[in-house]
Write a protein that holds these residues in place. Structure first.
Motif, PDB file in Angstrom:
ATOM      1  N   VAL A  58       0.855  -1.183   0.000  1.00  0.00           N
ATOM      2  CA  VAL A  58       0.000   0.000   0.000  1.00  0.00           C
ATOM      3  C   VAL A  58       0.893   1.235   0.000  1.00  0.00           C
ATOM      4  CG1 VAL A  58      -1.776   1.276   1.237  1.00  0.00           C
ATOM      5  CG2 VAL A  58      -1.833  -1.220   1.211  1.00  0.00           C
ATOM      6  N   LEU A  59       0.843   1.974  -1.084  1.00  0.00           N
ATOM      7  CA  LEU A  59       1.740   3.116  -1.243  1.00  0.00           C
ATOM      8  C   LEU A  59       1.138   4.371  -0.640  1.00  0.00           C
ATOM      9  CD1 LEU A  59       3.018   2.395  -4.854  1.00  0.00           C
ATOM     10  CD2 LEU A  59       4.214   2.011  -2.686  1.00  0.00           C
ATOM     11  N   MET A  60       1.217   4.441   0.653  1.00  0.00           N
ATOM     12  CA  MET A  60       0.814   5.617   1.414  1.00  0.00           C
ATOM     13  C   MET A  60       1.992   6.069   2.262  1.00  0.00           C
ATOM     14  SD  MET A  60      -2.153   6.744   0.746  1.00  0.00           S
ATOM     15  CE  MET A  60      -3.810   6.396   0.183  1.00  0.00           C
ATOM     16  N   ASP A  61       1.839   7.217   2.935  1.00  0.00           N
ATOM     17  CA  ASP A  61       2.947   7.796   3.692  1.00  0.00           C
ATOM     18  C   ASP A  61       3.536   6.821   4.709  1.00  0.00           C
ATOM     19  OD1 ASP A  61       1.929   9.880   2.265  1.00  0.00           O
ATOM     20  OD2 ASP A  61       1.909  11.307   3.915  1.00  0.00           O
ATOM     21  N   LEU A  67       9.373   1.481   6.875  1.00  0.00           N
ATOM     22  CA  LEU A  67      10.746   1.202   6.471  1.00  0.00           C
ATOM     23  C   LEU A  67      11.757   1.878   7.402  1.00  0.00           C
ATOM     24  CD1 LEU A  67      10.709   1.352   2.562  1.00  0.00           C
ATOM     25  CD2 LEU A  67      11.049  -0.636   4.035  1.00  0.00           C
ATOM     26  N   ALA A  68      11.434   3.093   7.871  1.00  0.00           N
ATOM     27  CA  ALA A  68      12.335   3.788   8.794  1.00  0.00           C
ATOM     28  C   ALA A  68      12.482   2.997  10.094  1.00  0.00           C
ATOM     29  CB  ALA A  68      11.813   5.186   9.079  1.00  0.00           C
ATOM     30  N   GLY A  69      11.377   2.499  10.613  1.00  0.00           N
ATOM     31  CA  GLY A  69      11.447   1.669  11.813  1.00  0.00           C
ATOM     32  C   GLY A  69      12.138   0.351  11.558  1.00  0.00           C
ATOM     33  N   ARG A  70      11.898  -0.205  10.379  1.00  0.00           N
ATOM     34  CA  ARG A  70      12.507  -1.489  10.021  1.00  0.00           C
ATOM     35  C   ARG A  70      14.025  -1.376   9.933  1.00  0.00           C
ATOM     36  NH1 ARG A  70      12.837  -4.308   4.791  1.00  0.00           N
ATOM     37  NH2 ARG A  70      12.647  -6.564   5.090  1.00  0.00           N
ATOM     38  N   GLN A  71      14.510  -0.244   9.434  1.00  0.00           N
ATOM     39  CA  GLN A  71      15.956  -0.065   9.336  1.00  0.00           C
ATOM     40  C   GLN A  71      16.609  -0.006  10.713  1.00  0.00           C
ATOM     41  OE1 GLN A  71      15.641  -1.031   5.992  1.00  0.00           O
ATOM     42  NE2 GLN A  71      17.735  -0.322   6.348  1.00  0.00           N
ATOM     43  N   VAL A  72      15.854   0.456  11.717  1.00  0.00           N
ATOM     44  CA  VAL A  72      16.379   0.426  13.089  1.00  0.00           C
ATOM     45  C   VAL A  72      16.606  -1.010  13.509  1.00  0.00           C
ATOM     46  CG1 VAL A  72      15.873   0.969  15.501  1.00  0.00           C
ATOM     47  CG2 VAL A  72      15.268   2.603  13.711  1.00  0.00           C
ATOM     48  N   LEU A  73      15.627  -1.879  13.253  1.00  0.00           N
ATOM     49  CA  LEU A  73      15.743  -3.284  13.637  1.00  0.00           C
ATOM     50  C   LEU A  73      16.821  -4.006  12.844  1.00  0.00           C
ATOM     51  CD1 LEU A  73      11.937  -4.209  13.939  1.00  0.00           C
ATOM     52  CD2 LEU A  73      13.479  -3.305  15.685  1.00  0.00           C
ATOM     53  N   PRO A 119       4.311  -7.281  10.131  1.00  0.00           N
ATOM     54  CA  PRO A 119       4.177  -7.141   8.680  1.00  0.00           C
ATOM     55  C   PRO A 119       3.596  -5.779   8.340  1.00  0.00           C
ATOM     56  CG  PRO A 119       3.316  -9.255   9.428  1.00  0.00           C
ATOM     57  CD  PRO A 119       3.596  -8.450  10.660  1.00  0.00           C
ATOM     58  N   TYR A 120       3.876  -5.311   7.129  1.00  0.00           N
ATOM     59  CA  TYR A 120       3.557  -3.930   6.780  1.00  0.00           C
ATOM     60  C   TYR A 120       2.100  -3.541   7.035  1.00  0.00           C
ATOM     61  CZ  TYR A 120       2.717   0.222   3.950  1.00  0.00           C
ATOM     62  OH  TYR A 120       2.333   1.461   3.523  1.00  0.00           O
ATOM     63  N   LYS A 121       1.163  -4.301   6.513  1.00  0.00           N
ATOM     64  CA  LYS A 121      -0.239  -3.914   6.654  1.00  0.00           C
ATOM     65  C   LYS A 121      -0.706  -3.984   8.102  1.00  0.00           C
ATOM     66  CE  LYS A 121      -1.679  -4.971   1.923  1.00  0.00           C
ATOM     67  NZ  LYS A 121      -2.591  -5.743   1.053  1.00  0.00           N
ATOM     68  N   ALA A 122      -0.216  -4.966   8.849  1.00  0.00           N
ATOM     69  CA  ALA A 122      -0.556  -5.048  10.274  1.00  0.00           C
ATOM     70  C   ALA A 122       0.024  -3.862  11.034  1.00  0.00           C
ATOM     71  CB  ALA A 122      -0.043  -6.358  10.860  1.00  0.00           C
ATOM     72  N   ALA A 123       1.248  -3.465  10.662  1.00  0.00           N
ATOM     73  CA  ALA A 123       1.870  -2.303  11.296  1.00  0.00           C
ATOM     74  C   ALA A 123       1.098  -1.032  10.963  1.00  0.00           C
ATOM     75  CB  ALA A 123       3.319  -2.180  10.838  1.00  0.00           C
ATOM     76  N   PHE A 124       0.666  -0.897   9.701  1.00  0.00           N
ATOM     77  CA  PHE A 124      -0.143   0.251   9.272  1.00  0.00           C
ATOM     78  C   PHE A 124      -1.387   0.359  10.146  1.00  0.00           C
ATOM     79  CE2 PHE A 124      -1.092   2.900   5.355  1.00  0.00           C
ATOM     80  CZ  PHE A 124      -2.274   3.458   5.830  1.00  0.00           C
ATOM     81  N   ALA A 125      -2.130  -0.757  10.242  1.00  0.00           N
ATOM     82  CA  ALA A 125      -3.360  -0.751  11.038  1.00  0.00           C
ATOM     83  C   ALA A 125      -3.071  -0.482  12.511  1.00  0.00           C
ATOM     84  CB  ALA A 125      -4.096  -2.088  10.876  1.00  0.00           C
ATOM     85  N   GLY A 126      -2.021  -1.097  13.031  1.00  0.00           N
ATOM     86  CA  GLY A 126      -1.682  -0.908  14.439  1.00  0.00           C
ATOM     87  C   GLY A 126      -1.303   0.521  14.756  1.00  0.00           C
TER      88      GLY A 126
END
Length: 418
Positions: A58-61, A67-73, A119-126
């Protein structure tokens, strides 16, 4: 009844008193909004749609946030502050040429890492649900009523923020906690909320002015300590080098604004509106500076002379969105907070003439400014924070703003009519 009398009745009841804004109508509008928001998010996240890349991302903000949070991990947080590398990373994962910038400080990146393990969509919703829940709690503390708080978090601006997966619900919630803390004399807690709000520094430009004008040194110190502690946590997690890279790329955001890298029609600032109307960069910044000085003067005067938080919040938040040149449509979510204070006071003491209608205009147009600007060439966005600032100033100048006891506000009555 003659046409003249009909016109008079319409003007007095419909415009001046806003008598048509009853709970029945507001409740129905909120129910429709809640259903639309729920279905819209389900469609966005669960059904193939125009906002999805070929591989389903889903190409939203929020994509850049995740991805910024993922790069921390993954141990490579500095990538997000390298526009070329971050764009390449987004294209590689999404399979699309659509990319998003990340201009937030590393402290926000640390917060985002909490959701990045999902996962991306779960993170979006959360992220959307948790930050909106915080905003609901903030509105509940202001209004003293869960139903009214629920109505406020589904206004168009909040829906727009949710669809983008943006952070305006979080920043609005923090602003609410800060203002409630001051109203209830929980000054150290107010400072903590303010310190966390530094994840979006441009929203705090006028806050030091307000605290100095009101001689609120405890909140000032608390906010400073929280900011420093937050910074040290980010250094411990990410390393000092990430901050060096962040400051090195900071001018990129200013350059993107100047060249129109972010569509001026999507911006809500005085600067963005003037650029869309054809004014040059220097002239637009000059007018922006004049607007900022005017907002600063209003904040100084109000926070020095009034204790009424309906007045203080309206002038501070309205002024904040007028003083910064870089603010986008979802940032209008911030106006929910002064609206909550003004509605609380109106339900308790009565609404001044035209206030209900003006609040309805602000709320109703809070997600419509980009279409009006882009499709019709009408950049009206700065008018919304200006209306809120005006309502606060008018309350103070008219003597409507009294000095109320702090504490839990009374529950609202069963009708919105004054």
């Amino acid at each position: 009844m003659t046409s003249r009398k009909l016109t008079t009745v319409f003007w007095e009841k419909g415009i001046r008193d806003g008598a048509w804004l009853t709970w029945d109508r507001i409740g129905f509008a909120c129910l429709c909004s809640a259903i639309g928001l729920s279905l819209g998010l389900a469609w966005l996240l669960l059904v193939p749609n125009a906002f999805a890349s070929p591989n389903g991302t889903v190409l939203m903000d929020y994509f850049s946030f995740w991805l910024a949070g993922r790069q921390v991990l993954l141990g490579a947080p500095e990538i997000v502050y390298n526009p070329v590398e971050f764009s390449a990373l987004q294209a590689e994962i999404s399979g699309s040429e659509t990319v998003f910038g990340f201009f937030y400080p590393p402290t926000f990146q640390v917060l985002l890492s909490v959701f990045a393990a999902l996962p991306y969509k779960a993170a979006f919703a959360g992220f959307v649900l948790s930050t909106t829940a915080l905003l609901c709690l903030s509105c509940r503390l202001i209004t003293g009523n869960w139903l009214l708080a629920a109505c406020l978090i589904i206004v168009p601006a909040c829906a727009n923020n949710a669809f983008h997966g943006q952070n305006a619900a979080l920043t609005a919630a923090l602003y609410g906690f800060f203002l409630v803390g001051i109203e209830r004399q929980r000054l150290w807690l107010a400072g903590i909320a303010l310190g966390i709000l530094t994840i979006k520094p441009q929203l705090g430009i006028l806050v030091p002015v307000a605290l100095i004008a009101s001689l609120n040194w405890r909140t000032f110190v608390s906010a400073s300590v929280t900011t420093l502690a937050f910074l040290l946590v980010s250094v411990a997690v990410l390393g000092f080098g990430v901050w060096q890279i962040f400051w090195a790329q900071a001018p990129v955001a200013s350059a993107m604004m100047e060249i129109g890298g972010v569509e001026w029609g999507k911006m809500i600032s005085v600067y963005g509106s003037l650029r869309q109307l054809g004014l040059g960069h220097i002239a637009s910044m000059a007018v922006q500076a004049v607007a900022g000085i005017g907002a600063l003067a209003c904040v100084w005067n109000v926070w020095r002379t009034s204790d009424d938080m309906a007045v203080r919040s309206a002038v501070l938040v309205g002024g904040t969105l007028l003083v910064t040149p870089f603010a986008l449509s979802y940032d209008l979510t911030l106006l929910v907070i002064p609206c909550a204070f003004l509605i609380r006071e109106g339900l308790r003491d009565g609404f001044p003439p035209y206030e209900k209608v003006l609040l309805a205009v602000v709320i109703g147009l809070s997600a419509s400014t980009p279409p009006l600007a882009i499709l019709l060439g009408l950049p009206v966005a700065p008018l919304l924070p200006l209306i809120i600032l005006y309502l606060g100033m008018r309350r103070m100048l008219s003597g409507k703003a009294g000095r109320h006891e702090t504490g839990e506000p009374d529950h609202i009555s069963g009708t919105v009519s004054a």
